[in-house]
Scaffold this active site. Structure first.
Site: not given
Ligand code: DGL
Length: 266
Positions: A13-14, A45, A76, A78, A154, A186-188
């Site tokens: 992931d990012s 990202y 992720c 994105t 983050e 988004c996985t966050h």
């Molecule tokens: N966890 C990422 C997603 O699912 C976050 C993307 C980002 O870093 O902007 O999109």
């Protein structure tokens, strides 16, 4: 002889958000070894160009391949929506992706209005556009870019005043628009569910794709005869991060005995 089945499931992931997917995978597939890559140095990202996202996804894939992964989960939205096609074209290994669950939401909605909270990169991607055009066009989509949410997670500021204010700023228009399903793209964002729930009460269903990704990972491992059935061995769960470990440690605190968090410069 090398036993590929014992190789790890690679996940990237990012940043730290994809750990929400790792948790689902580890619950469903407890006999598997895993290697997780948190590219926190390059997060977010979501506001990068498609080409930059592709380059980062390739870099992460190469790193995981060097560590002998048997399958790669792009945890992720994105990266999936911008880069998974290129990854599949270029590497001979199964890839599992994640994209906003708008199809399940379209089947569940009663008001015919669904909310989608995701990054700019996901909402502007061709894949998202394609999936959107495949659902019932009578359904209104209220799309919100969750700018700033990834950065706060983050920075370890999951429960902070800044987060409360930003979330309320994004969620209030969705309540006003009378959405009855909210897709977390988004996985966050699954880490924000308790706070979102406080804002929306119980009238809005919150939908995310984590469990579906774990099920798909299991199905593809089985299909490719790659499942690890060695239940006697101690499992290894390595988490690599190229930035401060604090946020990752926080999100993995319930699994602290199981996981190893390491810094690396990738
Ligand atoms: N966890 C990422 C997603 O699912 C976050 C993307 C980002 O870093 O902007 O999109």
């Amino acid at each position: 002889m090398l036993n590929v089945n014992k190789f790890s499931i690679g996940i990237f992931d990012s940043g730290v958000g994809g750990t929400s997917i790792w948790k689902e995978i580890n619950t469903l597939l407890p006999l598997e070894n895993t290697i997780y890559l948190s590219d926190s140095k390059n997060a977010p990202y979501g506001d990068k160009s498609k080409q930059s996202i592709i380059n980062l996804a390739i870099k992460n894939t190469e790193y995981l391949l060097k560590k002998n992964c048997k399958i790669i989960v792009v945890a992720c939205n994105t990266a999936t929506t911008n880069a998974i096609k290129i990854l599949r074209e270029n590497y001979d290994i199964p890839f599992i992706g994640i994209e906003p669950a708008i199809k399940p939401a379209a089947l569940k909605t009663k008001t015919n209005i669904i909310g989608i909270l995701a990054t700019e990169g996901t909402l502007n991607s061709e894949l998202f556009e394609k999936t959107s055009s495949s659902i019932n066009q009578k359904i209104l989509r209220k799309e919100i870019i969750g700018k700033g949410l990834v950065e706060l997670i983050e920075a370890g500021k999951l429960y902070s005043e800044e987060m409360t204010n930003l979330l309320s700023y994004y969620i209030k228009p969705l309540i006003k628009a009378e959405v009855d399903c909210l897709v977390l793209g988004c996985t966050h964002y699954p880490y924000l569910i308790p706070q979102i729930r406080k804002l929306v009460g119980d009238k809005i269903q919150i939908i995310d794709s984590g469990e579906a990704v774990a099920r798909q990972t299991k199905a593809i491992l089985e299909k490719n005869l790659l499942t690890n059935n060695h239940n006697k061995e101690k499992k290894s769960h390595q988490f690599y991060i190229n930035n401060d470990k604090k946020a990752l440690e926080l999100l993995l605190s319930n699994n602290a005995e199981k996981v190893k968090i390491l810094n690396d410069n990738f």
